[in-house]
Design a protein around this motif. Structure first.
Motif, PDB file in Angstrom:
ATOM      1  N   SER A 299      11.562   2.225   2.539  1.00 17.62           N
ATOM      2  CA  SER A 299      12.978   2.329   2.192  1.00 17.62           C
ATOM      3  C   SER A 299      13.663   0.965   2.243  1.00 17.62           C
ATOM      4  O   SER A 299      14.643   0.724   1.544  1.00 17.62           O
ATOM      5  N   SER A 300      13.129   0.031   3.065  1.00 26.35           N
ATOM      6  CA  SER A 300      13.733  -1.302   3.063  1.00 26.35           C
ATOM      7  C   SER A 300      12.751  -2.318   2.500  1.00 26.35           C
ATOM      8  O   SER A 300      13.128  -3.346   1.976  1.00 26.35           O
ATOM      9  N   ASP A 301      11.468  -1.988   2.598  1.00 24.39           N
ATOM     10  CA  ASP A 301      10.431  -2.874   2.080  1.00 24.39           C
ATOM     11  C   ASP A 301       9.617  -2.085   1.054  1.00 24.39           C
ATOM     12  O   ASP A 301       9.749  -0.870   0.967  1.00 24.39           O
ATOM     13  N   VAL A 302       8.783  -2.776   0.290  1.00 26.26           N
ATOM     14  CA  VAL A 302       7.956  -2.072  -0.707  1.00 26.26           C
ATOM     15  C   VAL A 302       6.536  -1.957  -0.155  1.00 26.26           C
ATOM     16  O   VAL A 302       5.927  -2.954   0.223  1.00 26.26           O
ATOM     17  N   GLU A 303       6.043  -0.720  -0.071  1.00 27.05           N
ATOM     18  CA  GLU A 303       4.694  -0.481   0.451  1.00 27.05           C
ATOM     19  C   GLU A 303       3.891   0.236  -0.632  1.00 27.05           C
ATOM     20  O   GLU A 303       4.206   1.368  -0.990  1.00 27.05           O
ATOM     21  N   ALA A 304       2.874  -0.451  -1.135  1.00 24.54           N
ATOM     22  CA  ALA A 304       2.078   0.126  -2.223  1.00 24.54           C
ATOM     23  C   ALA A 304       0.747   0.625  -1.678  1.00 24.54           C
ATOM     24  O   ALA A 304       0.082  -0.082  -0.919  1.00 24.54           O
ATOM     25  N   SER A 305       0.373   1.841  -2.060  1.00 20.47           N
ATOM     26  CA  SER A 305      -0.906   2.394  -1.588  1.00 20.47           C
ATOM     27  C   SER A 305      -1.939   2.344  -2.686  1.00 20.47           C
ATOM     28  O   SER A 305      -1.635   2.600  -3.849  1.00 20.47           O
ATOM     29  N   ARG A 306      -3.167   2.032  -2.300  1.00 31.10           N
ATOM     30  CA  ARG A 306      -4.295   2.164  -3.223  1.00 31.10           C
ATOM     31  C   ARG A 306      -5.544   2.494  -2.409  1.00 31.10           C
ATOM     32  O   ARG A 306      -5.568   2.342  -1.189  1.00 31.10           O
ATOM     33  N   TRP A 307      -6.565   2.968  -3.126  1.00 30.87           N
ATOM     34  CA  TRP A 307      -7.801   3.395  -2.467  1.00 30.87           C
ATOM     35  C   TRP A 307      -8.890   2.357  -2.693  1.00 30.87           C
ATOM     36  O   TRP A 307      -8.950   1.723  -3.747  1.00 30.87           O
ATOM     37  N   TYR A 308      -9.760   2.230  -1.688  1.00 36.03           N
ATOM     38  CA  TYR A 308     -10.912   1.344  -1.783  1.00 36.03           C
ATOM     39  C   TYR A 308     -12.197   2.125  -1.527  1.00 36.03           C
ATOM     40  O   TYR A 308     -12.148   3.250  -1.033  1.00 36.03           O
ATOM     41  N   TYR A 309     -13.316   1.504  -1.787  1.00 39.71           N
ATOM     42  CA  TYR A 309     -14.630   2.104  -1.524  1.00 39.71           C
ATOM     43  C   TYR A 309     -14.734   3.502  -2.096  1.00 39.71           C
ATOM     44  O   TYR A 309     -14.952   4.466  -1.375  1.00 39.71           O
ATOM     45  N   ARG A 310     -14.586   3.589  -3.437  1.00 38.21           N
ATOM     46  CA  ARG A 310     -14.714   4.860  -4.139  1.00 38.21           C
ATOM     47  C   ARG A 310     -13.843   5.923  -3.480  1.00 38.21           C
ATOM     48  O   ARG A 310     -14.299   6.970  -3.097  1.00 38.21           O
ATOM     49  N   GLN A 311     -12.606   5.612  -3.288  1.00 40.55           N
ATOM     50  CA  GLN A 311     -11.590   6.553  -2.803  1.00 40.55           C
ATOM     51  C   GLN A 311     -11.805   6.998  -1.360  1.00 40.55           C
ATOM     52  O   GLN A 311     -11.361   8.061  -0.967  1.00 40.55           O
ATOM     53  N   ARG A 312     -12.513   6.210  -0.562  1.00 41.29           N
ATOM     54  CA  ARG A 312     -12.757   6.636   0.819  1.00 41.29           C
ATOM     55  C   ARG A 312     -11.714   6.094   1.783  1.00 41.29           C
ATOM     56  O   ARG A 312     -11.426   6.684   2.795  1.00 41.29           O
ATOM     57  N   ILE A 313     -11.179   4.908   1.489  1.00 37.87           N
ATOM     58  CA  ILE A 313     -10.212   4.301   2.405  1.00 37.87           C
ATOM     59  C   ILE A 313      -8.914   4.053   1.650  1.00 37.87           C
ATOM     60  O   ILE A 313      -8.927   3.442   0.577  1.00 37.87           O
TER      61      ILE A 313
END
Ligand SMILES: Cc1cc2nc3c(=O)[nH]c(=O)nc-3n(C[C@H](O)[C@H](O)[C@H](O)COP(=O)(O)OP(=O)(O)OC[C@H]3O[C@@H](n4cnc5c(N)ncnc54)[C@H](O)[C@@H]3O)c2cc1C
Length: 339
Positions: free
Chosen positions: A124-138
């Motif tokens: 809400s105050s900062d930008v946090e982007a999510s993505r997956w690594y290791y074939r969607q495991r992490i």
């Protein structure tokens, strides 16, 4: 204070934005509301006039024949010009093949940073982007101080933005200084729609497993019947076709098992991780390296003869312990009757 630019492009008809572009506008809309940030939309298209209709935002657009086709030099120049006009700190763009191949260069040219395959944006105050690594495991949550920060969003992660019929079409034309254009797209070669079995936008993923090619209770194999049942179901339902590795590997050994399957259909750890609201696995054992590719499939069902298969061990919502040849013949009959 952040400011947001959502970069979009036209689909192959040229008269609409791609679905992935509309999804990215939704993501931008949500982020702008949370941060209280200003948002603009940039369009790359030959005739953006039709495309800005219904967008309740300031729209910056490049226009002209060079932008009718996907080409590195013209697309990169267009995106740089749009960014220069907007001067945004956060740039969202769809992870389409058209934008994925130019956006790292665009970020570099404007001294920014880029992250790809983003699936959600929080904060809400900062930008946090999510993505997956290791074939969607992490799943990782990324934050950066570098600006501009470019984020390429995976398709299917947001609802498409609903155009506001009352918003008048209005865009500011942005001039682009084009470099010498050495590449020209002279035509497109694509399989006919009825031969194209991978349909990322389909509501249903239909997975075929190796069981379709195994000896059946009558002691015989029925590969031709399997092919006909699967193709008839795909034609009637519009589902996308996925496969287990065991099944596509058989085709790779020079045996034409199910000729419409290639490794591109393979779902799983060493295959793809498609996003569909529903999935139906048939003649597939549901082993972990396969099921890991189902991470983003909403509701999972399976038809298997084996009551102890992986699907029954917690990998599916509903399992039909039944003969898939009989089940799919009945389903096709019902689909035929309902048309
Ligand atoms: C490093 C590694 C990576 C891998 N990556 C992947 C991957 O990306 N994707 C992937 O799919 N696999 C992957 N695998 C392989 C995976 O472990 C399994 O071997 C594979 O998924 C099995 O495929 P299957 O279920 O179609 O075949 P099988 O295990 O042979 O299962 C066939 C099933 O069909 C059922 N069946 C037969 N006839 C019928 C019928 N008439 N009606 C209903 N059911 C029937 C049988 O009961 C059986 O359960 C990987 C393995 C490794 C080691």
């Amino acid at each position: 204070m952040e400011s947001i630019l959502v970069l979009t492009h036209a689909d192959e008809t040229g008269v609409a934005l791609t679905k992935a572009s509309l999804e990215t506008i939704t993501a931008g809309n949500e982020l702008a509301a949370r941060l209280g940030a200003e948002m603009k939309i940039g369009i790359v298209a030959a005739s953006p006039q039709h495309l800005s209709k219904g967008l309740p935002y300031a729209v910056l657009a490049v226009q002209g024949e060079p932008f009718a086709q996907a080409r590195f030099s013209s697309d990169a120049a267009a995106c740089v010009a749009l960014w220069r006009a907007a001067q945004a700190t956060i740039v969202l763009a769809p992870h389409s093949s058209r934008f994925a191949r130019v956006m790292a260069a665009v970020a570099h040219r404007v001294g920014g940073a880029i992250d790809t395959h983003v699936t959600s944006i929080a904060g809400s105050s900062d930008v946090e982007a999510s993505r997956w690594y290791y074939r969607q495991r992490i799943e990782a949550v990324l934050a950066r101080t570098t600006r501009p920060w470019f984020l390429l969003l995976d398709a299917g992660t947001h609802a498409p933005f609903e155009l506001d019929a009352d918003a008048p079409p209005e865009e500011i034309a942005i001039a682009v200084e084009l470099p010498m254009l050495r590449t020209e797209v002279t035509g497109l070669r694509a399989p006919q729609q009825n031969q194209q079995t991978i349909r990322p936008d389909a509501k249903l993923l239909f997975v075929a497993g190796a069981g379709w090619t195994k000896k059946q209770p009558d002691g015989q194999i029925h590969v031709e019947d399997a092919g006909e049942l699967i193709l008839a179901f795909l034609a009637a339902s519009g589902a996308s076709l996925g496969s287990s590795k065991s099944l596509v590997d058989q085709g790779g050994e020079g045996n034409s098992v199910l000729p419409f399957l290639t490794h591109l259909n393979q779902v799983g750890q060493t295959g793809s991780t498609p996003r569909h609201p529903k999935g139906l696995a048939t003649c597939c054992h549901g082993e972990e390296p396969h099921v890991v590719g189902w991470r983003f499939v909403g509701e999972r069902r399976a038809v298997s003869l084996d009551p102890n298969c992986g699907w029954t061990r917690g990998k599916a919502d509903v399992v039909y312990v039944a003969d898939a040849f009989k089940v799919m013949a009945k389903v096709n009959e019902k689909l035929g009757n309902s048309q």
